[in-house]
Design a protein around this motif. Structure first.
Motif, short mmCIF file in Angstrom:
data_model
loop_
_atom_site.label_atom_id
_atom_site.label_comp_id
_atom_site.label_asym_id
_atom_site.label_seq_id
_atom_site.Cartn_x
_atom_site.Cartn_y
_atom_site.Cartn_z
N SER A 17 -10.02 -1.40 -0.09
CA SER A 17 -9.91 -1.25 1.36
C SER A 17 -9.49 0.19 1.64
O SER A 17 -8.98 0.89 0.76
CB SER A 17 -8.90 -2.22 1.96
OG SER A 17 -7.59 -1.91 1.52
N ALA A 18 -9.71 0.62 2.87
CA ALA A 18 -9.32 1.97 3.29
C ALA A 18 -8.63 1.89 4.63
O ALA A 18 -8.98 1.04 5.47
CB ALA A 18 -10.54 2.89 3.38
N GLN A 19 -7.66 2.78 4.82
CA GLN A 19 -6.97 2.89 6.09
C GLN A 19 -7.62 4.00 6.92
O GLN A 19 -7.76 5.13 6.44
CB GLN A 19 -5.50 3.22 5.87
CG GLN A 19 -4.67 2.09 5.33
CD GLN A 19 -4.33 1.08 6.42
OE1 GLN A 19 -3.73 1.40 7.44
NE2 GLN A 19 -4.74 -0.16 6.20
N LEU B 71 -11.04 1.80 -4.66
CA LEU B 71 -10.32 1.16 -3.56
C LEU B 71 -11.07 -0.07 -3.05
O LEU B 71 -12.30 -0.06 -2.93
CB LEU B 71 -10.14 2.15 -2.41
CG LEU B 71 -9.27 3.37 -2.68
CD1 LEU B 71 -9.31 4.33 -1.50
CD2 LEU B 71 -7.83 2.95 -2.96
N THR C 269 -8.08 -1.09 9.24
CA THR C 269 -8.39 -1.33 7.83
C THR C 269 -9.86 -1.65 7.67
O THR C 269 -10.37 -2.54 8.35
CB THR C 269 -7.55 -2.50 7.28
OG1 THR C 269 -6.16 -2.19 7.44
CG2 THR C 269 -7.83 -2.74 5.81
N GLU D 212 1.44 4.16 -3.28
CA GLU D 212 1.13 5.58 -3.12
C GLU D 212 2.39 6.43 -2.95
O GLU D 212 2.33 7.56 -2.48
CB GLU D 212 0.20 5.78 -1.92
CG GLU D 212 -1.17 5.15 -2.14
CD GLU D 212 -2.15 5.42 -1.01
OE1 GLU D 212 -3.35 5.21 -1.24
OE2 GLU D 212 -1.72 5.82 0.08
N ASP E 137 0.83 -1.21 0.00
CA ASP E 137 0.00 0.00 0.00
C ASP E 137 0.86 1.26 0.00
O ASP E 137 0.53 2.25 -0.65
CB ASP E 137 -0.93 0.02 1.22
CG ASP E 137 -2.04 -1.01 1.12
OD1 ASP E 137 -2.24 -1.56 0.02
OD2 ASP E 137 -2.69 -1.28 2.15
N SER F 105 -5.83 6.49 0.09
CA SER F 105 -6.43 5.33 0.74
C SER F 105 -6.84 5.60 2.18
O SER F 105 -7.41 4.72 2.83
CB SER F 105 -5.45 4.15 0.71
OG SER F 105 -4.26 4.47 1.41
N TYR F 106 -6.57 6.80 2.69
CA TYR F 106 -6.83 7.10 4.09
C TYR F 106 -8.19 7.74 4.27
O TYR F 106 -8.58 8.65 3.53
CB TYR F 106 -5.76 8.04 4.64
CG TYR F 106 -4.56 7.35 5.24
CD1 TYR F 106 -4.03 6.20 4.66
CD2 TYR F 106 -3.95 7.85 6.38
CE1 TYR F 106 -2.92 5.57 5.21
CE2 TYR F 106 -2.83 7.23 6.93
CZ TYR F 106 -2.33 6.09 6.34
OH TYR F 106 -1.23 5.47 6.89
N GLN G 16 -14.89 6.11 -1.32
CA GLN G 16 -13.56 5.56 -1.60
C GLN G 16 -13.67 4.28 -2.42
O GLN G 16 -12.86 4.03 -3.33
CB GLN G 16 -12.80 5.31 -0.29
CG GLN G 16 -12.33 6.59 0.38
CD GLN G 16 -11.59 6.34 1.67
OE1 GLN G 16 -12.21 6.14 2.72
NE2 GLN G 16 -10.28 6.35 1.63
#
Length: 307
Positions: free
Chosen positions: A276-278, A274, A160, A34, A30, A241-242, A269
């Motif tokens: 998944s997201a953080q 995406l 996550t 980025e 990840d 991704s955040y 998102q």
């Protein structure tokens, strides 16, 4: 240094080489994916819209011929300019164990001291940061910090959120939004004209740095009642991704506003591609777990050393 490496100030023409280095040196997929956004974000000088204070930056690279094989980025703290931050340090895997990391760290410490820093923290310099600290899986960085006299102060974590079809995060918010509407609460996506008011709300309730994160976000959702903002949530401020930050006014807690805003952002998102997201630098773990199924996945050590 006992090797043919040269340390040089990071100039704009070296940035592509730094990005290419990070795509290899950042071992976690990840982060590597980025790398370009991370480097661009961390080089951002202050002040930022909606932020108090100024952020002075410094960057250094290690060169082997014309190849960038190491990099360090540092900045002065928004909240406390007497504390410098190491925002990124990376060395190419083929060039480790030659003292490059230690030399880069010493160089950035010297530069930060020149800015007036009396201590250096290996901690994210919110509102401009890519990580809360050193991910525990970056073992060489942990070893470098501890061998260089840094003391571990605390631990932070990301969660996550799964954004694949069928996940809790992608469940419709329509029923919850209908209940809120019955209570006079409207939820919507922010447009440009909404941002100044949301920045003001965030600064009043949560601190000056929060306004800058809102201003830099890719998407913002918020709730209002009788013309007053009750809460907001945003994504893409630190990294694409955040998720975050988000905040709800004390008077509105318990209405379910936060859960709706969270899922609306996560669903956006997902729509952006995406899976998944953080959720970065998490405080209320039970809230994020209950409302999105998020799990603690990334753990960070936060270090500091007096100069």
């Amino acid at each position: 240094m006992d090797h043919p490496y040269e340390l040089a100030s990071l100039s704009p023409d070296l940035v592509p080489g730094v990005v290419a280095l990070c795509q290899v040196a950042l071992d976690l997929a990840d982060d590597a994916a980025e790398a370009e956004v991370i480097v661009g974000r961390l080089r951002h000088p202050g002040p930022l819209p909606g932020s108090a204070g100024e952020r002075r930056t410094t960057g250094w690279v290690a060169l082997s011929g014309s190849d960038v094989v190491g990099v360090v980025l540092g900045s002065t703290g928004f909240r406390d300019p007497s504390v410098g931050h190491v925002d990124l340090i990376a060395v190419h895997p083929d060039h480790r164990r030659h003292g490059i990391g230690r030399a880069l760290l010493a160089r950035v410490e010297s530069a930060l001291a020149g800015f007036g820093a009396r201590a250096v923290a290996l901690v994210g310099n919110a509102p401009v940061y890519a990580w809360p600290g050193i991910d525990v899986r970056y073992t060489p960085a942990v070893c470098l910090a501890e061998a260089s006299g840094y003391a571990r102060e605390s631990v932070a974590w990301n969660m996550t959120a799964d954004l694949t079809p069928g996940s809790l995060a992608l469940e419709s918010t329509a029923p919850a939004e209908a209940r809120l509407a019955a209570a006079g609460v409207a939820v919507r996506r922010a447009v440009t004209a909404d941002v100044p008011g949301l920045v003001e709300f965030a600064q009043e309730h949560f601190g000056l740095g929060w306004g800058a994160e809102i201003s830099e976000s890719a998407g913002i959702h918020f709730a209002v009642r009788d013309g007053s903002v009750l809460g907001f949530a945003c994504w893409g401020s630190s990294r694409p991704s955040y998720f975050g930050p988000m905040g709800t006014a004390a008077a509105a807690r318990g209405l379910g506003v936060g859960g709706v805003l969270l899922r609306r952002c996560l669903q956006e998102q997902h729509s952006a591609g995406l899976s998944s997201a953080q959720i970065g630098w998490v405080g209320p773990v039970p809230f994020y777990s209950a409302n999105s199924g998020a799990r603690i996945e990334r753990v960070f050590f936060l270090y500091r050393r007096q100069l």
